[in-house]
Scaffold this motif. Structure first.
Motif, PDB file in Angstrom:
ATOM      1  N   THR A 202      -8.172  25.730  12.709  1.00  0.00           N
ATOM      2  CA  THR A 202      -7.654  25.164  13.955  1.00  0.00           C
ATOM      3  C   THR A 202      -8.488  25.680  15.118  1.00  0.00           C
ATOM      4  N   LEU A 203      -8.819  24.793  16.047  1.00  0.00           N
ATOM      5  CA  LEU A 203      -9.481  25.154  17.298  1.00  0.00           C
ATOM      6  C   LEU A 203      -8.495  24.936  18.440  1.00  0.00           C
ATOM      7  N   LEU A 204      -8.337  25.932  19.294  1.00  0.00           N
ATOM      8  CA  LEU A 204      -7.399  25.825  20.404  1.00  0.00           C
ATOM      9  C   LEU A 204      -8.129  25.992  21.728  1.00  0.00           C
ATOM     10  N   SER A 205      -7.849  25.095  22.661  1.00  0.00           N
ATOM     11  CA  SER A 205      -8.442  25.140  23.994  1.00  0.00           C
ATOM     12  C   SER A 205      -7.322  25.290  25.030  1.00  0.00           C
ATOM     13  N   PHE A 206      -7.689  25.796  26.219  1.00  0.00           N
ATOM     14  CA  PHE A 206      -6.700  26.130  27.235  1.00  0.00           C
ATOM     15  C   PHE A 206      -7.098  25.547  28.591  1.00  0.00           C
ATOM     16  N   ARG A 207      -6.104  25.318  29.439  1.00  0.00           N
ATOM     17  CA  ARG A 207      -6.362  24.742  30.760  1.00  0.00           C
ATOM     18  C   ARG A 207      -7.134  25.712  31.651  1.00  0.00           C
ATOM     19  N   GLU A 208      -6.800  26.986  31.533  1.00  0.00           N
ATOM     20  CA  GLU A 208      -7.422  27.981  32.403  1.00  0.00           C
ATOM     21  C   GLU A 208      -8.891  28.164  32.028  1.00  0.00           C
ATOM     22  N   THR A 209      -9.764  27.973  32.998  1.00  0.00           N
ATOM     23  CA  THR A 209     -11.206  28.017  32.721  1.00  0.00           C
ATOM     24  C   THR A 209     -11.676  29.401  32.290  1.00  0.00           C
ATOM     25  N   GLN A 210     -10.916  30.445  32.625  1.00  0.00           N
ATOM     26  CA  GLN A 210     -11.361  31.794  32.259  1.00  0.00           C
ATOM     27  C   GLN A 210     -11.114  32.100  30.790  1.00  0.00           C
ATOM     28  N   PHE A 211     -10.366  31.220  30.093  1.00  0.00           N
ATOM     29  CA  PHE A 211     -10.085  31.445  28.680  1.00  0.00           C
ATOM     30  C   PHE A 211     -10.958  30.554  27.821  1.00  0.00           C
ATOM     31  N   ASP A 212     -11.740  31.172  26.934  1.00  0.00           N
ATOM     32  CA  ASP A 212     -12.577  30.420  26.006  1.00  0.00           C
ATOM     33  C   ASP A 212     -11.724  29.827  24.885  1.00  0.00           C
ATOM     34  N   ASP A 213     -12.299  28.847  24.180  1.00  0.00           N
ATOM     35  CA  ASP A 213     -11.668  28.339  22.968  1.00  0.00           C
ATOM     36  C   ASP A 213     -11.581  29.466  21.939  1.00  0.00           C
ATOM     37  N   VAL A 214     -10.623  29.349  21.033  1.00  0.00           N
ATOM     38  CA  VAL A 214     -10.551  30.268  19.900  1.00  0.00           C
ATOM     39  C   VAL A 214     -10.391  29.443  18.628  1.00  0.00           C
ATOM     40  N   ALA A 215     -10.888  29.975  17.528  1.00  0.00           N
ATOM     41  CA  ALA A 215     -10.699  29.351  16.223  1.00  0.00           C
ATOM     42  C   ALA A 215      -9.747  30.207  15.413  1.00  0.00           C
ATOM     43  N   HIS A 216      -8.887  29.544  14.661  1.00  0.00           N
ATOM     44  CA  HIS A 216      -7.882  30.255  13.864  1.00  0.00           C
ATOM     45  C   HIS A 216      -7.996  29.848  12.406  1.00  0.00           C
ATOM     46  N   LEU A 217      -8.006  30.841  11.523  1.00  0.00           N
ATOM     47  CA  LEU A 217      -7.991  30.590  10.087  1.00  0.00           C
ATOM     48  C   LEU A 217      -6.811  31.341   9.491  1.00  0.00           C
ATOM     49  N   ASP A 218      -6.108  30.690   8.589  1.00  0.00           N
ATOM     50  CA  ASP A 218      -4.964  31.299   7.920  1.00  0.00           C
ATOM     51  C   ASP A 218      -5.425  31.803   6.562  1.00  0.00           C
ATOM     52  N   CYS A 219      -5.435  33.131   6.407  1.00  0.00           N
ATOM     53  CA  CYS A 219      -5.966  33.753   5.193  1.00  0.00           C
ATOM     54  C   CYS A 219      -4.869  34.535   4.472  1.00  0.00           C
ATOM     55  N   PRO A 220      -5.036  34.803   3.184  1.00  0.00           N
ATOM     56  CA  PRO A 220      -4.017  35.568   2.454  1.00  0.00           C
ATOM     57  C   PRO A 220      -3.733  36.934   3.067  1.00  0.00           C
ATOM     58  N   HIS A 221      -4.752  37.564   3.677  1.00  0.00           N
ATOM     59  CA  HIS A 221      -4.539  38.898   4.235  1.00  0.00           C
ATOM     60  C   HIS A 221      -3.993  38.854   5.657  1.00  0.00           C
ATOM     61  N   GLY A 222      -3.887  37.671   6.258  1.00  0.00           N
ATOM     62  CA  GLY A 222      -3.368  37.555   7.616  1.00  0.00           C
ATOM     63  C   GLY A 222      -4.166  36.567   8.427  1.00  0.00           C
ATOM     64  N   ASP A 223      -3.728  36.376   9.686  1.00  0.00           N
ATOM     65  CA  ASP A 223      -4.454  35.475  10.569  1.00  0.00           C
ATOM     66  C   ASP A 223      -5.838  36.011  10.870  1.00  0.00           C
ATOM     67  N   MET A 224      -6.797  35.105  11.029  1.00  0.00           N
ATOM     68  CA  MET A 224      -8.134  35.490  11.475  1.00  0.00           C
ATOM     69  C   MET A 224      -8.454  34.684  12.730  1.00  0.00           C
ATOM     70  N   TRP A 225      -8.737  35.391  13.813  1.00  0.00           N
ATOM     71  CA  TRP A 225      -9.087  34.754  15.078  1.00  0.00           C
ATOM     72  C   TRP A 225     -10.568  34.951  15.350  1.00  0.00           C
ATOM     73  N   LEU A 226     -11.252  33.874  15.676  1.00  0.00           N
ATOM     74  CA  LEU A 226     -12.679  33.928  16.005  1.00  0.00           C
ATOM     75  C   LEU A 226     -12.828  33.594  17.479  1.00  0.00           C
ATOM     76  N   GLU A 227     -13.283  34.571  18.266  1.00  0.00           N
ATOM     77  CA  GLU A 227     -13.350  34.415  19.711  1.00  0.00           C
ATOM     78  C   GLU A 227     -14.775  34.269  20.238  1.00  0.00           C
ATOM     79  N   ARG A 228     -15.737  34.866  19.552  1.00  0.00           N
ATOM     80  CA  ARG A 228     -17.121  34.814  20.036  1.00  0.00           C
ATOM     81  C   ARG A 228     -17.671  33.401  19.873  1.00  0.00           C
ATOM     82  N   GLU A 229     -18.501  33.001  20.810  1.00  0.00           N
ATOM     83  CA  GLU A 229     -19.079  31.658  20.776  1.00  0.00           C
ATOM     84  C   GLU A 229     -19.880  31.429  19.496  1.00  0.00           C
ATOM     85  N   THR A 230     -20.590  32.447  19.039  1.00  0.00           N
ATOM     86  CA  THR A 230     -21.389  32.299  17.826  1.00  0.00           C
ATOM     87  C   THR A 230     -20.513  32.134  16.583  1.00  0.00           C
ATOM     88  N   GLU A 231     -19.304  32.691  16.611  1.00  0.00           N
ATOM     89  CA  GLU A 231     -18.379  32.550  15.491  1.00  0.00           C
ATOM     90  C   GLU A 231     -17.687  31.190  15.518  1.00  0.00           C
TER      91      GLU A 231
END
Length: 268
Positions: A202-231
């Motif tokens: 899942t990719l999530l975007s926000f109205r506030e320009t100061q917040f970058d998009d984040v990517a979310h992956l649901d894994c057996p060990h827990g949520d994984m959030w990818l915040e860096r642009e390269t990720e």
């Protein structure tokens, strides 16, 4: 607030105006890491809850420099998926194995949870309650304040989670969901074959320009959030590649109803 403190009481503790506290809490002005620490101490927030917000405030000022300096080792997202989704204005979901929680019927939800491995259930990272679902659906209805693009693999339609009848009801519910003003459902047909790197995310975007998009992956060990642009970039590119393979809206709707009817006939 759970602390029971008023704006004026907090402002007195941190030695600035109530107007500044109000603007910070409502996201009307950028917050500095020093402000975060001052408010956290005023509200007596513990380290576990304070640190992600502190690092997030630092990163918001200059995300690229922050990522370079920290090497991407400092996570800024420490909320549950539901909490982050509630703040989003645009959600792009790729579902290739199981439908996303936003569209689950109670029976489909029970079947998915029954199939979870113990580690995932214990962490509770897949928790997605009915109240949150209702709030999200209301944002997608009438004059939508949220946009959702849902990309499905065709195989998901034929996987009888919970049995044929449960899955048939789920697909009929998905067809209703697809009619909401803020929703578009796309279908990647089996004929496309394998696209390199295919995975659910899942990719999530926000109205506030100061917040970058984040990517979310649901894994057996827990949520994984990818915040860096390269990720995040590979997931943005994959989303684009999958979108280029999807069927037209009318054909997607037809296959969705056909799959639901086939499952219902099987159940009979």
């Amino acid at each position: 607030m759970e602390s029971g403190l008023s704006l004026s009481e907090v402002s007195q503790r941190v030695h600035w105006s109530a107007a500044k506290t109000s603007m910070l809490q409502n996201g009307l002005v950028p917050i500095t890491d020093a402000d975060v620490m001052a408010l956290a101490l005023a509200y007596r927030i513990d380290d576990v809850r304070r640190q992600p917000v502190f690092w997030g405030a630092q990163r918001a000022r200059d995300p690229r420099t922050f990522d370079v300096v920290t090497g991407g080792t400092v996570p800024c997202v420490n909320w549950t998926y539901s909490e982050v989704e509630a703040e989003a204005s645009y959600v792009r979901v790729v579902a290739l194995d199981v439908l996303p929680p936003l569209v689950w019927t109670p029976e489909y939800s029970a079947a998915v949870r029954y199939g979870q491995i113990d580690a995932a259930s214990e962490r509770g990272h897949r928790s997605y309650d009915d109240l949150h679902r209702a709030q999200m659906l209301s944002q997608l209805d009438q004059d939508p304040t949220l946009r959702v693009d849902l990309v499905l693999g065709e195989a998901v339609l034929r996987r009888p989670v919970g049995g044929a009848l449960v899955m048939a009801d789920q697909l009929f519910q998905l067809a209703v969901f697809a009619q909401l003003p803020g929703v578009t459902v796309y279908l990647v047909p089996d004929s496309v074959g394998v696209v390199a790197g295919m995975t659910s995310f899942t990719l999530l975007s926000f109205r506030e320009t100061q917040f970058d998009d984040v990517a979310h992956l649901d894994c057996p060990h827990g949520d994984m959030w990818l915040e860096r642009e390269t990720e995040r970039r590979p997931y943005l590119e994959l989303f684009g590649r999958l979108m280029s393979t999807t069927l037209a809206d009318d054909e997607t709707a037809e296959r969705l109803h056909s799959a639901a009817q086939d499952l219902k006939d099987t159940a009979r």
